[in-house]
Every structure is written in structure tokens, then in C-alpha cells.
Scaffold this motif. Structure first.
Motif, PDB file in Angstrom:
ATOM      1  N   LYS B  93       0.849  -1.209   0.000  1.00 57.17           N
ATOM      2  CA  LYS B  93       0.000   0.000   0.000  1.00 57.17           C
ATOM      3  C   LYS B  93       0.878   1.251   0.000  1.00 57.17           C
ATOM      4  O   LYS B  93       0.641   2.194  -0.751  1.00 57.17           O
ATOM      5  N   SER B 139      -4.017  -8.202  -6.561  1.00 59.79           N
ATOM      6  CA  SER B 139      -4.459  -7.026  -5.794  1.00 59.79           C
ATOM      7  C   SER B 139      -3.542  -5.837  -6.049  1.00 59.79           C
ATOM      8  O   SER B 139      -3.992  -4.684  -6.072  1.00 59.79           O
ATOM      9  N   GLU B 142      -4.599  -4.349  -9.405  1.00 57.00           N
ATOM     10  CA  GLU B 142      -5.923  -3.709  -9.304  1.00 57.00           C
ATOM     11  C   GLU B 142      -5.848  -2.407  -8.500  1.00 57.00           C
ATOM     12  O   GLU B 142      -6.365  -1.365  -8.930  1.00 57.00           O
ATOM     13  N   ALA B 143      -5.169  -2.471  -7.342  1.00 55.38           N
ATOM     14  CA  ALA B 143      -5.064  -1.271  -6.491  1.00 55.38           C
ATOM     15  C   ALA B 143      -4.280  -0.177  -7.199  1.00 55.38           C
ATOM     16  O   ALA B 143      -4.629   1.010  -7.117  1.00 55.38           O
ATOM     17  N   VAL B 146      -6.524   1.377  -9.871  1.00 54.83           N
ATOM     18  CA  VAL B 146      -7.574   2.198  -9.244  1.00 54.83           C
ATOM     19  C   VAL B 146      -6.998   3.544  -8.811  1.00 54.83           C
ATOM     20  O   VAL B 146      -7.569   4.609  -9.094  1.00 54.83           O
ATOM     21  N   LEU B 155     -10.256   3.256  -1.811  1.00 58.27           N
ATOM     22  CA  LEU B 155     -10.626   2.023  -2.513  1.00 58.27           C
ATOM     23  C   LEU B 155      -9.382   1.166  -2.781  1.00 58.27           C
ATOM     24  O   LEU B 155      -9.409  -0.056  -2.646  1.00 58.27           O
ATOM     25  N   SER B 156      -8.296   1.858  -3.120  1.00 62.78           N
ATOM     26  CA  SER B 156      -7.036   1.137  -3.355  1.00 62.78           C
ATOM     27  C   SER B 156      -6.625   0.374  -2.091  1.00 62.78           C
ATOM     28  O   SER B 156      -6.231  -0.792  -2.150  1.00 62.78           O
ATOM     29  N   ILE B 159      -8.883  -2.749  -1.459  1.00 61.29           N
ATOM     30  CA  ILE B 159      -8.527  -3.890  -2.324  1.00 61.29           C
ATOM     31  C   ILE B 159      -7.344  -4.654  -1.717  1.00 61.29           C
ATOM     32  O   ILE B 159      -7.356  -5.882  -1.615  1.00 61.29           O
ATOM     33  N   LYS B 162      -8.224  -6.393   1.726  1.00 55.25           N
ATOM     34  CA  LYS B 162      -8.990  -7.631   1.576  1.00 55.25           C
ATOM     35  C   LYS B 162      -8.072  -8.762   1.089  1.00 55.25           C
ATOM     36  O   LYS B 162      -8.141  -9.896   1.583  1.00 55.25           O
ATOM     37  N   ALA B 163      -7.194  -8.424   0.145  1.00 54.99           N
ATOM     38  CA  ALA B 163      -6.252  -9.452  -0.344  1.00 54.99           C
ATOM     39  C   ALA B 163      -5.355  -9.928   0.794  1.00 54.99           C
ATOM     40  O   ALA B 163      -5.038 -11.120   0.895  1.00 54.99           O
ATOM     41  N   ARG B 211     -16.716  -5.894  -1.641  1.00 57.03           N
ATOM     42  CA  ARG B 211     -15.331  -5.736  -2.052  1.00 57.03           C
ATOM     43  C   ARG B 211     -14.378  -5.701  -0.852  1.00 57.03           C
ATOM     44  O   ARG B 211     -13.214  -6.060  -0.966  1.00 57.03           O
ATOM     45  N   ALA B 212     -14.891  -5.224   0.289  1.00 54.39           N
ATOM     46  CA  ALA B 212     -14.003  -4.995   1.436  1.00 54.39           C
ATOM     47  C   ALA B 212     -13.969  -6.147   2.438  1.00 54.39           C
ATOM     48  O   ALA B 212     -12.981  -6.321   3.143  1.00 54.39           O
TER      49      ALA B 212
END
Lengths: 162, 322
Positions: B93, B139, B142-143, B146, B155-156, B159, B162-163, B211-212
């Protein structure tokens, strides 16, 4: 073929099993307790003496196995004397050695696990060492019972005339 | 994992457990007048290395000490990956945000992960997510997309979070060790409850929650989402039907009370390992106990530094392992 020639084979097999299995159990048990003991002594070398006692407890089964093997060998004439024993008697010697062989192996490993657990007590509450030694020592009872039975049986078989 | 493989390691950990802080040590810390006297007390108890570290340094030193000890005791450190995947995803992240904002931070990364943070930063900078482990690739991509296309960092994060939870749960179960599996399950369940409560309070829609929230065995995902759609009281009602019914009182109290409840829950689950002389579990429990201890000391030091009333600090203190 004279099957009675196999009497000595079974008798020797019994002696070997007693020494072998009990010895294997003790080797494994002392090794396990030694590993845990080394961990305790690494952190606190002052506990070496107490750790050593706990480590040695699973070692007695090997000695008992040796004792039964030695008595059997002397009774069947392998160490000198008449080694001419019948098949039935040879098998009786074999059976007589089994309690020490089987219980020796099993109890040594169980006792080692109890010793390892007791080392945790020693690590945390050294003042409870006396109590901690009781737990693995209890397992010794069954090794001694097996020793007693094997010893009585081997001596008893010698007196049977078959 | 062989039962007798860690006899030496567990025996050493048994001795190390003697120096873990207990409740009376925490009381002593709480009785200190200020942060400086707390640090002196901790130094007397063997915390830190030189004795003149500040609060942040002493906590980092203690964390390093834990992992150095475990590295010394365990040959294959991958058995502890269940604890470290969360750090990898945190670093992912941070790396994505760093690349997005085109800034250069170093102190936002966590050292103890299954891979070095530099490797994650390199993968994100080069947009080469194939160099990451398989469980991070999807992830990460995708993140990244996004954030780059919408700028929605929330949102990033969702994602990746959750992963992270799905990875922790999957890998924890794959260890075939009860402690790791339980730890993973609790981590995911607690995170799901947290997400459901926050999503409900911020009026997030069902799509967002889908999603979360990660699936786990002890919570029914669709029931939790359904409850969250119907309000906080519905979540309380649903939780009352699960093994997490105690969480309701903590959630009602405050978010920090819920955090404390979830940490205490894990400590209670690992406490039987104090009496287990076999397997890797006592070592894993020691790691969790040390992390919990460091977190609790951080709360005390931070509270003393900011002159927060003792009563408020005490409310946030975690249960100790010993």
C-alpha cells in the motif's frame, strides 16, 4: 530338519529385542530431553545439574533392557555352558523378553515427553524442581514392572523342563 | 510440522517467557510519573540496548530482539509467514502511494515481512507485479490501476486490505497448525467486523462491502453485509448469534475498546501455549505475546508523553500473556 535347533535362535532374538528396543527408546528419549535441556542451559547455565537429572530419567530403560538381555544370554548358554534348548523353550525365552522390549521402548519415549514438559517447570519455577521430577519418574514405574516380569519370566523359563 | 522438532527452541522460549511483562509490571509502568521514568523502568527490565534510546527506538529494538531470537531458533522462518503477510501488504500500500504521489518516504515501511520492502517498491515503480509473490500480484495490479486512474486511495487500500486478509487466512490454514489457523481466522473475523461497522456508519453500499469484507469460517459474509445494510443494531444482532457476541459491548463502548477486545481475544486463545512443550506453537505464541507487549508499552509511553489521564490509558491496556 530338526526344529529344536531353532530354540536358541528365538531365545537370542528375545535377548536382542530387549536390548535393542529398550535401548532405542532410551536413546531417543535421552536425546529429546537433551535438546530441551540444552535450551534451558543456554539461557541459564546454573540449572545444568537439575536439567541433567531430568535428561537421564528416560535412560534407565536401556539399562533394564541390557540387564534382561544379559540374564537371558547367561541362561541360554550363549555366554558359556549348554546352549542346547528346545524350540518351545526358546520361544518361551523370547516371550519372556517381550515385556521389557515393548514397554521399555514405549515408556522411554513417554518418559522423555514428561521430562521435556518438566523442564518447562524448571525454567519457570526452579524451586518446584522436586515436584517436576515426580511426573517423569511416575512413568518409570511401568518400566520397572516390565523389568520385574521379564526377569521373573526368564528365570522361570529356565526351570521349566520342556 | 514435527512435534519434536522445536524442543530446544521451546525450552529457550520457556526461559524467555520469564522476562515478559506481566500485569504487575504494567502497574509499575502506570505508576511512573512521566515517559522518562517509564523508559528508565523499562531499561532496568532489560529493554533497549544502550539504555539511552528514546521511546520509538526502544520499541524498535525490542521488536528486532524478538525476531533475532526467533531467527536464531528456527531454521525455516517461512513457518511464521502467517504473521508477516500483513506487513508485506502494508508495504505494498505504501509503495503504491509513494509511486502515485511521486514522493520518497522511507519511514513508512515495516521491516519484518516475508520479502524486503525495497523489492516491493521496485516492483511498483517498474509496474512489474510479476516479480511479486502470486498472492500479491492481482491485488497489486488492481489497487495500482484504481489509484492511478481514479485517485481513490481509500478504494485502493480496501482492495489490498482484503487481499491481505484472504492471504493470511489461506496461508494460516495451509500450515496445518491449530494456532496459526486460529490466529488467521480471528484476524480476518475481527477485520470484517471492523469494516462492517465502519461501512455501516459511513453509509457504504453493498458493492463496497462485498469488495471490502473477506470470507471466513466463523462469520457468514452475506449475513454480515445484510446486517450492515440494515444498521449498527442489526450488526449487533447478527454478532450476538456468533462466537463474537462479546464484541458487541466493546463496539458500543468505543473503537479503541473493540481493538483492545480483539487483541485480548487472540491473547486468550494463545495462552494455553504457556504449558505446551512441543511443536512450533509456543514460539508463535511468544511472537504474538511480544508484539502485544510492545503495543501495550507503546500505549503507555504515548499516554504518558501526551499527559493523558491514567484512567484513559488503563482503558486501552491489553491483557498480558503471562
Amino acid at each position: 530338519m530338526n526344529f529344536n535347533q531353532f530354540g536358541i535362535v528365538f531365545a537370542l532374538l528375545g535377548a536382542a529385542a530387549a536390548a535393542l528396543l529398550a535401548g532405542m527408546g532410551s536413546a531417543k528419549g535421552v536425546g529429546m530431553a537433551g535438546e530441551a535441556g540444552a535450551g534451558i542451559v543456554t539461557e541459564d547455565p546454573a540449572k545444568f545439574g537439575k536439567v541433567l537429572i531430568l535428561q537421564l530419567l528416560p535412560g534407565t530403560q536401556g539399562i533394564y533392557g541390557l540387564l534382561i538381555a544379559f540374564i537371558t544370554l547367561s541362561q541360554i548358554g550363549v555366554l558359556g555352558g549348554d546352549s542346547n534348548i528346545s524350540l518351545a523353550k526358546g520361544m518361551l525365552y523370547f516371550i519372556a523378553c517381550l515385556p521389557m522390549a515393548v514397554v521399555g521402548y514405549s515408556s522411554a519415549i513417554r518418559q522423555a515427553r514428561a521430562s521435556v514438559a518438566s523442564m518447562g517447570i524448571l525454567a519457570k519455577k526452579p524451586e518446584a524442581f522436586g515436584k517436576s521430577i515426580i511426573f517423569p519418574a511416575m512413568v518409570e514405574t511401568y518400566a520397572i514392572l516390565a523389568l520385574l516380569i521379564s526377569m521373573l519370566a526368564v528365570n522361570g523359563v529356565t526351570g521349566i523342563n520342556i | 510440522m514435527a512435534d519434536n522438532q522445536y524442543l530446544y527452541a521451546v525450552a529457550r522460549i520457556r526461559t524467555k517467557e520469564n522476562s515478559l511483562l506481566d500485569k504487575s509490571d504494567l502497574d509499575q509502568l502506570m505508576n511512573c510519573k512521566n515517559e522518562a521514568s517509564c523508559l528508565r523502568l523499562l531499561a532496568d527490565k532489560g529493554w533497549g540496548r544502550t539504555g539511552d534510546e528514546n521511546a520509538d527506538q526502544i520499541l524498535i529494538v525490542e521488536q528486532d530482539k524478538t525476531w533475532s531470537l526467533i531467527t536464531e531458533l528456527v531454521e525455516d522462518m517461512s513457518v511464521f509467514n502467517t504473521f508477516l503477510y500483513g506487513n508485506d501488504f502494508h508495504n505494498l500500500k505504501a509503495a503504491i502511494k509513494q509511486v502515485y504521489t511521486n514522493t520518497d518516504f522511507e519511514d513508512i515501511y515495516i521491516n519484518h515481512g516475508t520479502m524486503k520492502s525495497e523489492e516491493i517498491i521496485k516492483a511498483v515503480k517498474e509496474h512489474n507485479f510479476n516479480s511479486l509473490p502470486e498472492h500479491m500480484q492481482g491485488s497489486a495490479e488492481e489497487a495500482y490501476q484504481v489509484l492511478m486512474h481514479t485517485g481513490d486511495s481509500g478504494l485502493s487500500d480496501v482492495i489490498i486490505d482484503k487481499a491481505a486478509l484472504e492471504t493470511i487466512l489461506q496461508k494460516g490454514k495451509a500450515t496445518n497448525n491449530e494456532l496459526f489457523a486460529k490466529y488467521a481466522e480471528l484476524k480476518v473475523a475481527v477485520a470484517d467486523i471492523n469494516v462492517a461497522i465502519r461501512s455501516c456508519r459511513t453509509h457504504k453500499d453493498r458493492t463496497f462491502m462485498e469488495r471490502a469484507i473477506a470470507s471466513c469460517d466463523s462469520l457468514n459474509k452475506s449475513d454480515l453485509i445484510e446486517a450492515a445494510q440494515n444498521g449498527v443494531e442489526a450488526i449487533y444482532g447478527y454478532l450476538s448469534t456468533t462466537v463474537y457476541e462479546d464484541a458487541v459491548a466493546a463496539i458500543k463502548e468505543s473503537s479503541s475498546a473493540f481493538e483492545r477486545w480483539s487483541d485480548n481475544l487472540i491473547i486468550r486463545h494463545i495462552r494455553p501455549q504457556l504449558y505446551n512443550p512441543f511443536s512450533i506453537s509456543p514460539l508463535a505464541a511468544y511472537i504474538i505475546a511480544r508484539e502485544n507487549e510492545i503495543k501495550t508499552v507503546r500505549i503507555v509511553l504515548s499516554g504518558k508523553r501526551n499527559e493523558i489521564p491514567d484512567k484513559s490509558i488503563r482503558e486501552r491496556l491489553r491483557e498480558m500473556y503471562v
